[in-house]
Write an enzyme that holds these catalytic residues in place. Structure first.
Site, short mmCIF file in Angstrom:
data_model
loop_
_atom_site.label_atom_id
_atom_site.label_comp_id
_atom_site.label_asym_id
_atom_site.label_seq_id
_atom_site.Cartn_x
_atom_site.Cartn_y
_atom_site.Cartn_z
N GLU A 45 0.84 -1.20 0.00
CA GLU A 45 0.00 0.00 0.00
C GLU A 45 0.88 1.26 0.00
O GLU A 45 1.85 1.35 0.75
CB GLU A 45 -0.90 -0.03 1.23
CG GLU A 45 -1.92 1.09 1.29
CD GLU A 45 -2.85 0.97 2.48
OE1 GLU A 45 -3.84 1.73 2.55
OE2 GLU A 45 -2.60 0.09 3.34
N LYS A 114 -9.29 3.43 -2.49
CA LYS A 114 -9.64 2.65 -1.31
C LYS A 114 -11.02 3.05 -0.83
O LYS A 114 -11.35 4.23 -0.74
CB LYS A 114 -8.60 2.89 -0.20
CG LYS A 114 -8.70 1.94 0.98
CD LYS A 114 -7.50 2.13 1.92
CE LYS A 114 -7.52 1.15 3.07
NZ LYS A 114 -6.33 1.28 3.94
N CYS A 175 -5.77 -3.26 1.97
CA CYS A 175 -5.51 -3.33 3.41
C CYS A 175 -6.76 -3.59 4.25
O CYS A 175 -7.26 -4.69 4.32
CB CYS A 175 -4.79 -2.07 3.87
SG CYS A 175 -4.02 -2.26 5.51
N SER A 355 22.04 -1.58 33.17
CA SER A 355 21.97 -1.60 34.63
C SER A 355 22.12 -3.00 35.21
O SER A 355 22.25 -3.15 36.42
CB SER A 355 20.63 -1.01 35.08
OG SER A 355 19.56 -1.86 34.69
#
Length: 1450
Positions: A45, A114, A175, A355
């Site tokens: 896309e 779309k 999509c 750490s």
């Protein structure tokens, strides 16, 4: 009508607004698609401009440059003769649309906007685009002039339409349209569209991939069709990582797929599919009436066909999708995201404040995973990765091979200590940095902290103090924040200048390490080390991170992570108490990280406010917390959340991995100023609590009980009721785990678990009483002996079956007709064996359960092999045993394999070693081919026949040239192959010597080194699993025994008498039982043992057994004592060795003097008199040793047993000789006398081996050989399997292939077949008389394969069978040479080296006497014990929790 179509989809690593790079990657994908034969290419896309442009979509430049890039694609020659489907933004009637543009041969076919926008989660498409709201409607779109000049078109169709080719119809989805309940593909399918495409920009989230795959499968399962899915990959400039997974599905099955995580910028997936499959599938599903329910699609016709004329083109078949575990996703996704960020940011690496805790260690492991991926991609020849990594490290010739070395170049870690830091965290950080290879710095921040506080004190006149020193809460918090913020400042200072200090260009990106749960509650200091450039774990929960570290510890072999996982999470910002940490994260937050994960998901995913969250949690936590306790946790969370929400406005950009991320940027849009009192919401909660608490009190539940964060697990069995009640949390009262009736069951379980631990067996079997009895019966000596005998019997049948090996000779010239067994004899034995195997399979399957059976590939294969064997057996019986091929013979070695866990581990190790072996073999092949070409050029045919001998014999054609040099590689025909050329010109020797030196001495030895190194590593990993099995078994035994003991909330104990009772029932070696019982008895005064004491007791199983000799007998007489001292002295053994050597030398002298005499002419009497004298001395030596050591002491030495047995046997033989052949004996008896004399002499020579234990190096060598016999049975077993399989294949291929010429001895009636293939040239099969070496029966085949493995004259066998059968027979012999001589012999050498080195290291400091007196029993596990890592308690509990039949409650 076309049938077979080839289509392509792809995953591209695009970058927002990188129009040039994006267009270049699109063209590369088109070229790859065409190379794969595709005629349709689908891309992600918005691939032209990049999906994540965000508000750049508002800019006209974005639209302009997108069309300019489209013009470049249209003009490209690569885009010809293929339909290209690309994504870009398009403005139509002044409205922006997210579109797909389809073009072919410089013509735009259609533009499809779309219709359904993604507008949830991280997606905000409605902000920039409008959906196309007119289904089945098409308008004219006027193309820009730049496009018109290329296409010659003024307008093109724009709207909801499909593409109709000559052979099919293609419909487009974009999509989110796939995720919509009314997806366009539904109506398109009803209208006859056969191919659906989906262009996506779908990001990665943990545990999301299966949803995507399910949707695509479902789309074509309902209505049939072909579904192409394309997705973006990588970091395009934002917090998300697009995870590829391009795929092709047909009728509900995925047939082709790409990788989810990869460093490849362009990945193209092509698939060839049959349209008739779709039409047939739909012919049944779609009824004629269904077509009328759908509005017809608008079709844009194109004069183009996706199918070709090749109807025989193979099509893709369904494949099984393997989803990554969450731990693998964390290892791969953030690592790929970091790599994209690093290479595109232009920086030279990363800096991480390490750490020594879980969070920063997780970030460090992700960087290490990134380096591993980079090295792997560079090794695979990825040019983009190689270019990027060289630019990053500033070395144009750099070739990354070792992830640790690459870490050292691009990754800097620093431990920023203060006076509040503990030595444990410093050590853990240092060890982890060393194991991953990072450049590690130790920085003290105390000076900077004191300087800042000094400024404050100078201005205000006040000095803040920690709470532990009497300070207030505000002072305590401020002092912690100063330390945290100083670390951030120093991190950026070192990121900017550390490379400058080392003389390297560039700067470093600072990595953050705050997890999603800490961000959710704000449990970090604003502008501390959480303020960084990027944070790869900011979207991952603490629970997942801990699981990820366990995965890294095993996958990357990072042993330092074990201590990190065991340590409690702490910020170390408050003063230490007695040198220990006094502050923990969970105590500060008032809830555990697991509770916080649940709350976080309810807040975001379930959309819960305070009251609805409380309502859900009182049900979820009802067994652990009272309603009032749930209310307190909910209120505490929302207070912390609202108080610290402002911190999310400045949080470091983080990898988006969880759907409950509190990221304030685009995902979790909420205010950052709240009323902390939440008065209305909390009042509703209080009212609900007041209604619930009386009910709880009425039921007897204590509303004020304290939460146990780590409750002791309770056990119950699969088939039995729950054993015992659970103890009240925090009540301080101990409840019995089980009634007296269950004690016996607990003892049985403990016995079986300990036996499993002894034998490194898995404990994942049924644990009810009946199953335990069956389990112990199955693993009893009798059952295992029967099973072993059955396996041996079924393997030995090959020697009796046709072609039978039951003849005196395998020479076809002398072999008598073998015994032909009657039909049904061997078949009956075989059926009995198969029935035993079926019973074995049934018992194993029952004991582990159906669910575990489905996961066990070996048992499933066992069932398949048995089924094939039974079917083939039935066919044999039905054909009256006259079948030419018995397939089941090939599967018989499987029964040997599946019955040995170590053999299966070894086979797995060999399988993993094969890629490295293959790489060297390919190099050998290249070496062979190169020298073959040179040889054919050097020794080409000339007009001078005298100079053509080398060409004629060895380089006449390509197959002969390759064969000659291949045999020379094994030195089997050296120097024969060189002599013809060498006799002409000594310079030719350079060619052959160069070939041998490079191939035989360099590459072959390099292969040995690689096999040793790689196989050893993989074997070590397998043995690690065995050790974990032992520890899990012991831990499980402790847990079930603890259920017999009354427990307190603080500690779990087992009774000593219960342990001793268990040990009395366990089947084990007596010396281990005695050692363990002694260790248990040491705790008898206390009466109980804790978990650690119980574990240490069974450490005796891991120790070498040392043979202790009985004490010397005690004599009261002083004379006898001195005599005993003299007779037990070491020099007596030395004298005995010297006498034995003298005896052997006498025998050797006599043999040399009589070497020319016949057995009748020899005078054996003198030699026998000499031998008698020596034997009497041997008897005397044995007697004095028995006197000195006593019988038990004498027999406790193995060399004494060896010496004594031979001495007694020699004495008996010598007495027999003197009784039967008393001189003077007749001459005719000399022959029979010589036979006895020869036997005596051989035994005397054999007895001389007694010197071995007295010479240290010789003793080690002999001990190594003995250990090989005992411990390398797994390797020998696999060698038997390989021999068996190749022998069966050899009989199938070459039985009766070689027949002696007519007139040979014993074969006067032999046919004249193959006479033309006979040759008597020197060195050939016939001239050397190799007739007994053939494939005419199984035993002969085994011997022939052994002779080939030795590689001495193996070319004679290969040449003969290639002449008598086909040139292709060489493939068989070369395959056997590679398998046996190249691979297996090298593996055997590797294990001999490892065994000998271990023995040498154990014994190099011992004297000769100590070596002789101390006998170590070495096992494979002991050889690698120092390299094997011990599992942590958390790992053991995790394994127990996964037990399918022994369930846990937490």
């Amino acid at each position: 009508m076309g049938r077979k179509v080839t289509v392509a989809t792809c995953a591209l690593n695009q970058w927002v607004l990188d129009f040039e790079g994006n267009a270049e990657r699109i063209l590369r994908s088109i070229e790859a698609a065409k190379a794969g034969g595709a005629r349709y290419r689908l891309g992600p896309e918005l691939e032209i401009c990049g999906y994540g442009c965000a508000d750049h979509f508002y800019e006209s430049d974005t639209l302009l440059h997108s069309f300019q890039a489209l013009k470049t694609l249209l003009e490209a020659d690569a885009a010809r003769d293929i339909i290209c489907d690309v994504g870009m933004p398009v403005m139509h009637h002044n409205v922006r649309y997210n579109c797909r543009v389809l073009f072919l041969n410089r013509k735009i076919l259609l533009i499809r906007p779309k219709m359904m926008m993604a507008n949830s989660g991280i997606y905000r498409e409605l902000r920039w685009f409008s959906p196309w709201t007119r289904p089945r409607h098409v308008e004219d779109y006027f193309l820009p002039r730049m496009i018109q000049e290329v296409t010659g078109q003024d307008t093109v169709p724009f709207g909801d339409c499909v593409l109709s080719t000559k052979d099919t119809c293609i419909g487009t989805e974009i999509c989110a349209e796939l995720w919509n309940p009314n997806s366009p593909h539904i109506n398109m399918a009803l209208d006859g569209v056969e191919i659906f495409t989906n262009s996506s920009a779908s990001h990665h989230e943990l545990r999301k991939a299966d949803q995507r795959v399910h949707l695509i499968r479902s789309a074509t399962t309902k209505s049939g069709g072909i579904y192409l899915y394309a997705n973006q990959r990588g970091c395009d400039g934002d917090r998300v990582y697009y995870d590829g997974c391009a795929m092709v599905a047909v009728n509900g099955d995925v047939v082709a797929r790409g990788d989810q995580f990869s460093l490849e910028d362009v990945e193209v997936v092509t698939a060839t599919l049959d349209l008739e499959d779709v039409r047939s599938y739909r012919g049944e599903l779609l009824q004629p009436a269904m077509r009328t329910e759908s509005q017809a699609c608008i079709r844009v016709k194109v004069d183009f066909s996706l199918s070709g004329s090749d109807v025989f083109l193979p099509t893709q078949q369904p494949l099984q999708w393997r989803f990554h575990t969450p731990e693998e996703e964390i290892s791969l996704g953030p690592a790929c995201w970091l790599w994209d960020y690093l290479r595109r940011s232009g920086q030279a690496g990363f800096l991480l404040p390490l750490s020594g805790g879980v969070d920063s260690s997780s970030t460090a492991c992700i960087v290490h995973s990134m380096c591993t991926l980079v090295c792997r991609a560079a090794a695979d020849g990825n040019p983009q990765v190689l270019e990027d990594v060289r630019r990053i490290v500033g070395d144009a010739a750099y070739d990354p091979q070792d992830p640790r070395e690459l870490c050292g170049r691009v990754f800097t870690t620093c431990y920023m200590s203060s006076e509040n830091s503990s030595e444990d965290t410093r050590r853990r950080a240092r060890e982890l940095a060393a194991q991953i290879g990072s450049t590690h710095l130790n920085i003290s921040i105390d000076t900077a902290v004191k300087g800042i506080l000094g400024i404050f004190s100078a201005v205000t006149g006040c000095s803040p103090r920690f709470r532990a020193s009497g300070g207030s809460h505000r002072e305590n918090l401020a002092l912690q924040n100063v330390q945290a913020r100083v670390r951030m400042v120093l991190a950026y200072l070192f990121a900017q200048l550390s490379l400058w200090a080392r003389g390297r260009p560039g700067g470093l990106l600072v990595l953050g390490s705050a997890n999603v749960d800490e961000s959710l509650t704000g449990y970090f200091t604003k502008y501390d080390c959480s303020s960084a450039d990027v944070n790869p774990i900011g979207g991952v929960s603490k629970t997942d991170l801990r699981a990820f570290l366990r995965y890294c510890a095993e996958h990357f072999q990072l042993s330092a992570l074990g201590g990190i996982l065991e340590a409690p999470p702490t910020a170390e910002l408050e003063p230490l108490t007695d040198g220990q940490v006094s502050q923990t994260d969970e105590a500060d937050m008032g809830m555990t990280y697991s509770e916080l994960s649940v709350i976080g998901r309810l807040r975001k995913i379930s959309k819960c406010g305070p009251f609805s969250m409380f309502c859900k949690l009182i049900q979820a936590w009802k067994d652990v917390l009272s309603p009032s306790e749930v209310a307190l946790k909910v209120k505490r969370f929302f207070r912390m959340y609202s108080m610290n929400r402002h911190k999310m406005t400045t949080v470091t950009p983080s990898y988006h991995a969880e759907s409950y991320s509190p990221d304030d940027n685009r995902f979790d849009l909420r205010p950052f100023l709240y009323d902390l009192r939440w008065r209305w919401q909390f009042r509703c909660i209080d009212e609900q609590v007041s209604q619930l608490e009386p009910k709880a009190e009425h039921r007897g539940t204590r509303p004020d009980r304290a939460l146990r964060t780590e409750p002791r697990p309770e056990f119950w069995m699969e088939t039995d009721p729950l054993l015992g009640g659970s103890a009240e949390f925090g009540s301080g009262r101990a409840d019995s785990c089980a009634s007296d009736a269950d004690d016996e069951l607990y003892l049985q379980q403990a016995v079986v678990f300990i036996e499993d631990a002894i034998h490194y067996r898995s404990i994942n079997h049924r644990v009810d009483a009946g199953s335990l009895r069956m389990y112990r019966c199955y693993y009893s000596r009798l059952c295992q002996w029967v099973l072993g005998a059955t396996i041996a019997a079924v393997l030995l049948l090959a020697f009796v079956e046709r072609p039978s090996s039951l003849s005196k000779s395998s020479d076809p010239r002398r072999r008598s007709e073998p015994w032909n067994r009657p039909c049904g004899l061997t078949e009956s034995i075989e059926m009995f064996c198969l029935l035993v195997f079926c019973l074995d399979l049934a018992m194993k399957s029952y004991l582990i359960g159906w669910e575990e059976f489905k996961k066990c590939k070996w048992l499933i294969s066992y069932m398949v092999v048995l089924s094939i064997s039974v079917i083939d057996w039935v066919l044999s019986i039905s054909m009256l045993c006259h079948e030419n091929l018995r397939v089941r013979r090939l599967f018989r070695p499987f029964f040997l394999l599946q019955n040995s866990s170590l053999m299966k581990k070894t086979l797995k190790c060999i399988k993993r070693t094969l890629p490295e072996i293959a790489s060297v073999i390919l190099l050998l092949a290249l070496h062979l081919c190169l020298f073959t070409m040179i040889g054919m050029l050097l020794f080409a045919k000339t007009d001078d026949q005298q100079k053509n001998e080398e060409w004629l014999l060895h380089f006449r054609d390509l197959p002969r040239s390759i064969t000659s040099l291949l045999v020379l590689l094994t030195t089997a025909n050296n120097p024969d192959v060189m002599i013809p050329a060498y006799s002409q010109n000594r310079g030719y020797s350079i060619f052959f010597i160069s070939f041998s030196v490079i191939g035989t001495y360099c590459l072959m030895n390099l292969l040995t080194a690689i096999i040793y190194n790689q196989f050893r590593g993989y074997l070590l990993m397998s043995l690690q699993t065995s050790v974990i099995r032992r520890r899990v078994g012991i831990r499980a035994a402790f847990q079930v025994l603890s259920c017999q003991t009354s427990q307190t909330a603080a500690q779990v104990l087992v009774r000593v008498d219960a342990v001793l009772k268990v040990m009395s029932r366990v089947k084990m070696k007596s010396y281990y039982r005695a050692a363990i019982n002694a260790a248990v008895q040491a705790h008898a005064d206390v009466g109980v043992m804790d978990r650690e004491q119980f574990r240490k007791v069974f450490d005796e199983l891991d120790k070498d057994r040392i043979t202790e000799h009985p004490p010397l007998p005690q004599y009261s007489s002083v004379v006898l004592q001195k005599l005993q001292l003299l007779c037990s002295h070491y020099y007596l053994t030395v004298l005995g060795n010297a006498v034995a050597l003298t005896n052997v030398m006498c025998i050797c002298t006599v043999l040399v003097l009589n070497s020319e005499k016949t057995t009748v002419e020899r005078n054996n009497s003198n030699l026998e008199i000499i031998n008698l004298c020596f034997i009497l001395y041997y008897l005397l030596e044995m007697s004095v040793k028995v006197f000195a050591f006593g019988w038990k002491g004498y027999l406790s030495y193995r060399n004494n047993i060896f010496d004594g047995v031979l001495t007694v046997l020699l004495l008996v033989l010598q007495i027999t000789i003197f009784i039967k052949y008393t001189p003077p004996s007749p001459v005719e008896s000399n022959s029979s006398l010589w036979e006895l004399v020869r036997l005596v002499n051989m035994l005397i020579v054999f007895r001389f081996l007694r010197i071995i234990p007295d010479i240290k190096l010789m003793a080690l060598v002999a001990s190594t050989l003995m250990d090989l016999v005992k411990n390398l049975r797994a390797f020998a077993g696999i060698l038997v399997v390989v021999y068996y399989v190749f022998a069966v294949f050899g009989i199938w291929l070459f039985e009766g292939a070689i027949k002696p010429p007519p007139g040979s001895s014993g074969l006067s009636d032999t046919s004249l077949q193959n006479v033309s293939n006979v040759t008597t040239e020197c060195g050939t099969y016939e001239q050397l008389g190799y007739w007994p070496n053939n494939f005419d029966d199984f035993a002969a085949a085994i011997i022939l394969l052994y002779n080939v493995m030795i590689v001495n004259n193996w070319q004679a066998f290969m040449d003969a069978y290639s002449r008598y059968t086909s040139e292709w027979s060489k493939v068989y012999f070369v395959s056997w040479w590679l398998t046996s001589s190249v691979m297996w012999v090298n593996l055997f050498v590797a294990l001999i080296l490892e065994n000998f080195i271990y023995k040498w290291d154990r014994s190099h400091s011992c004297s000769i006497t100590e070596v002789e007196k101390t006998q170590y029993e070495t096992s494979i596990q002991l050889m690698f014990r120092e390299q094997i890592q011990e599992p942590t308690e958390e790992e053991l509990l995790c394994e127990l929790h996964r037990h399918p039949h022994l369930h846990l409650q937490w």
